[in-house]
Write a protein that holds these residues in place. Structure first.
Motif, short mmCIF file in Angstrom:
data_model
loop_
_atom_site.label_atom_id
_atom_site.label_comp_id
_atom_site.label_asym_id
_atom_site.label_seq_id
_atom_site.Cartn_x
_atom_site.Cartn_y
_atom_site.Cartn_z
N GLY A 180 89.75 26.35 55.74
CA GLY A 180 89.21 26.16 56.98
C GLY A 180 88.37 25.30 57.28
O GLY A 180 88.10 24.83 58.54
N GLY A 181 88.36 24.45 56.32
CA GLY A 181 87.67 23.21 56.80
C GLY A 181 86.03 23.08 56.88
O GLY A 181 85.43 22.42 57.78
N GLY A 182 85.35 24.26 56.32
CA GLY A 182 84.23 24.47 56.62
C GLY A 182 83.73 25.02 58.17
O GLY A 182 82.63 24.88 58.45
N ARG A 183 84.72 25.67 58.76
CA ARG A 183 84.61 26.00 60.07
C ARG A 183 84.46 27.39 60.13
O ARG A 183 84.36 28.00 61.30
CB ARG A 183 85.76 25.60 61.02
CG ARG A 183 85.95 23.91 60.91
CD ARG A 183 87.15 23.44 62.02
NE ARG A 183 87.47 24.51 62.99
CZ ARG A 183 88.73 24.81 63.46
NH1 ARG A 183 89.69 23.94 62.97
NH2 ARG A 183 89.06 25.68 64.33
N PHE B 94 81.23 28.35 54.14
CA PHE B 94 80.99 29.25 55.56
C PHE B 94 79.94 28.00 56.38
O PHE B 94 79.09 27.97 55.84
CB PHE B 94 80.42 30.41 55.49
CG PHE B 94 81.42 31.33 54.63
CD1 PHE B 94 82.59 31.68 55.55
CD2 PHE B 94 81.51 31.62 53.45
CE1 PHE B 94 83.52 32.54 55.12
CE2 PHE B 94 82.44 32.50 52.77
CZ PHE B 94 83.38 33.06 53.84
N GLN B 95 80.06 27.99 57.57
CA GLN B 95 79.52 27.15 58.54
C GLN B 95 78.08 28.24 59.07
O GLN B 95 77.24 27.69 59.57
CB GLN B 95 80.09 26.97 59.83
CG GLN B 95 79.60 26.42 60.83
CD GLN B 95 80.35 25.97 62.03
OE1 GLN B 95 81.46 25.77 61.90
NE2 GLN B 95 79.70 26.01 63.28
N ASN C 29 75.00 28.90 63.76
CA ASN C 29 75.13 29.37 62.37
C ASN C 29 75.04 30.83 62.47
O ASN C 29 75.01 31.39 61.60
CB ASN C 29 74.54 28.54 61.30
CG ASN C 29 73.10 28.75 61.41
OD1 ASN C 29 72.50 29.34 62.37
ND2 ASN C 29 72.60 28.36 60.32
N GLN C 30 74.33 31.23 63.52
CA GLN C 30 73.93 32.78 63.76
C GLN C 30 74.56 33.39 64.92
O GLN C 30 74.38 32.80 66.05
CB GLN C 30 72.43 33.20 63.64
CG GLN C 30 72.07 33.41 62.51
CD GLN C 30 70.64 33.67 62.56
OE1 GLN C 30 70.02 34.27 63.32
NE2 GLN C 30 70.01 34.09 61.31
#
Length: 152
Positions: free
Chosen positions: A118-121, A141-142, A10-11
């Motif tokens: 974006g489907g949480g991607r 956001f992922q 996630n980073q």
């Protein structure tokens, strides 16, 4: 057959020219499980050094030029990225950024709509740091990516 889901960090640190000592210092400070996204074509020696560093520190490494990551700025580009099945999609700019001072940040609700499409991607990019990511994470956001957030 079971479908495998890939879990992305996630980073992300954005590695782009100049591939200097400050970039490698920033990469050394990343915690295990973070990632590096290579933008552009780094010199072969710099790329080899990044690969070794990522392997030694347990970091993911993605290359924009190989289609492993793509930057999008609007719904048309997002649609292309989704149809092309890009594994890592970065939406920018979420906030004003020094790297592109003439670009206006996306309105908050437009960014939220694109993140949901974006489907949480999607990965938030543009003026991001950990504090700002906490503000936009709930929009769908992922994760987040940055350049100056990692520089010391």
């Amino acid at each position: 057959m079971r479908r495998r889901q890939t879990r992305f960090p996630n980073q992300w640190l954005i590695a782009q020219a100049p591939f200097d000592a400050a970039l490698f210092e920033s990469a050394m400070k990343l915690r295990r499980g973070c990632g590096i996204i290579v933008i552009g074509g780094p010199p072969p020696r710099a790329l080899a050094r990044l690969r070794r560093l990522a392997a030694a520190r347990g970091l993911a490494l993605a290359h924009e030029s190989r289609g492993e990551a793509i930057r999008v700025h609007d719904s048309a580009e997002l649609r292309q990225a989704l149809l092309g099945r890009a594994p890592l999609i970065l939406l920018s700019p979420i906030y004003a950024t020094n790297s592109h001072p003439d670009w206006r940040p996306l309105p908050r609700m437009r960014a939220a709509a694109l993140a949901r499409l974006g489907g949480g991607r999607l990965i938030a990019l543009g003026g991001m740091d950990a504090r700002r990511f906490r503000r936009v994470e709930r929009l769908g956001f992922q994760g987040w990516a940055g350049i100056s957030a990692f520089r010391t």
